[in-house]
Design an enzyme around this catalytic site. Sequence first.
Site, PDB file in Angstrom:
ATOM      1  N   ASP A   1       0.828  -1.194   0.000  1.00 15.86           N
ATOM      2  CA  ASP A   1       0.000   0.000   0.000  1.00 15.86           C
ATOM      3  C   ASP A   1       0.867   1.250   0.000  1.00 15.86           C
ATOM      4  O   ASP A   1       0.699   2.159  -0.811  1.00 15.86           O
ATOM      5  CB  ASP A   1      -0.885  -0.017   1.254  1.00 15.86           C
ATOM      6  CG  ASP A   1      -2.022   0.950   1.130  1.00 15.86           C
ATOM      7  OD1 ASP A   1      -2.630   1.257   2.163  1.00 15.86           O
ATOM      8  OD2 ASP A   1      -2.293   1.406   0.012  1.00 15.86           O
TER       9      ASP A   1
ATOM     10  N   ASP B   1      -9.572  -0.864   2.817  1.00 21.82           N
ATOM     11  CA  ASP B   1      -9.131  -0.537   4.173  1.00 21.82           C
ATOM     12  C   ASP B   1     -10.047  -1.135   5.208  1.00 21.82           C
ATOM     13  O   ASP B   1      -9.605  -1.767   6.173  1.00 21.82           O
ATOM     14  CB  ASP B   1      -9.101   0.979   4.363  1.00 21.82           C
ATOM     15  CG  ASP B   1      -7.921   1.603   3.668  1.00 21.82           C
ATOM     16  OD1 ASP B   1      -8.019   2.770   3.257  1.00 21.82           O
ATOM     17  OD2 ASP B   1      -6.909   0.907   3.535  1.00 21.82           O
TER      18      ASP B   1
END
Lengths: 459, 101
Positions: free
Chosen positions: A290, A378
């Site tokens: 990420d 997320d």
Amino acid sequence: MTVDGPVRVLSPFLFLGAKSVRPQPEQPTAHVGVAGSVMDLSDSEDDLYNERTALVAAEKPAVPSYKPGSDCSPPDGSPTKPTRASGRAREGASDQEAEAEEEELTLKYGAKHVIMLFIPVTLCMLVVVATIKSVSFYTEKTNQQLIYTPFTEDTPSVGRRLLNSVLNTIIMISVIVVMTIFLVVLYKYRCYKFIHGWLILSSLMLLFWFSVMYLGEVFKTYNLAVDYLTVAMVIWNFGAVGMVCIHWKGPLQLQQAYLILISALMALVFIKYLPEWSAWVILAAISVYDLVAVLSPKGPLRMLVETAQERNEPIFPALIYSSAMMWGVAMASPVDAHSSETDEEADQMVEGAEPQGGRQGAEEEQEEDRGVKLGLGDFIFYSVLVGKAAATGGDWNTTIACFIAILIGLCLTLLLLAIFKKALPALPISITFGLIFYFSTGFVVQPFMDRLAAHQFYI
Amino acid sequence: MNLERLPNEEKLILCRKYYLGGFAFLPFLWLVNVVWFFREAFVKPAYTEQLQIKAYVKWSAVGLLFWVAVLTTWITIFQHFRAQWGEVGDSLSFTIPLGTP
């Protein structure tokens, strides 16, 4: 008949997500966030796993920031110097004031956004933890694994197990990377139809198939008899209204609720089918990915976000959770504007800033959604972490510690977002804290507290 | 999506689409229609399209009540008589509870 088999086969789910925390661009359909998790039903069992979490900050109020004195011309001559200096000082002071005000505004935005995101993240985690603790299906040992984690963890030696989990992680992450790049390429070459079809298939699978599984397991846990007709009606309604809300138009709260629910469902599937150690290594690896994908200049997610911003369009429909806040709807209805002006000072400053922002090019309708956006990936990974902690971590201490860790991480990420005002990855900080807390609580704090309790020693 | 921002004609179109969609065995859609447009239809001061929106909301509510009645009846019947129906009951069941009825 077990539903595990088909799930395992179909679990090549396409997960599209871009992790980024970014300032919300001014767009007409801004609230219909884009990017989230996509599930694919491709027969080739092609697992597509890209996830994207986009955390979008509120729009920066249109107050230019001055550096005191930077725009002051150099003094011509000494006689004029004192007056000029004092004038500059005053200007500098007011510039500093403007800057201070703007900082305050930003931080106040930031504070509200933190709260606005706490609630959905908490809800998602609550759903996952509640399910894990009550429905035993999701914690049952299963020999089936996703095809993306082919190495088994059922080996006798620790080293072998570690090796297998690392290999699993490498495979999973490479699949994700490939899929993300594929997605970015598709997006760059404007293959919108393909992407939309992909997204719709994925949400179909999530909304219908996984929820049937979930409902079945819940009924089995509570030992209820339910007939096919009722189940068909319930699932049909749930799924169809979900598709309408997420992909078309629907009330905002309902859309948010659906997004939370599908994130929770996805997280539960992960918790069930990822082997133990692989799950933790994957979590760590995906935070690193990420970070890299969003922040590095050639990162796929960054390119995705930038392309979307260039073209001034939302990234993908229905895969970002948007907590759109209505900041004094100044232009839509005068009544609302007036009532919000009587609110606290921050709102007043917002009122002042907003018309400016409006005049600067955004159309009226676009001013509303100054919310923060967080991608569904997320949500999913936060819930996976907390869910795994709840499933395997002993007792509630570990679970709650992980929960707090994730919220702290989210706070910090939002703070950084307020400072940097560009797309940021939402996973790394939270997952790092979560992992630290999980392992330390599980291996250090928990035995410590047990010993204390056993010896009736209170500190 | 915020209803406040939509012009009235679009509100009407949305309300109508939700109303028509509910006929596809979707009472939930009718429920959403009723809850979402309730303020628009009954609380807001009158505007031209409000009459039609009111009508749609009312008929959505009627349809919703109908479906609630039907489903409640069916569920009650099923739960009560499932054990007695023997094989037919089992073939209708999605999940069969363990233990003796």
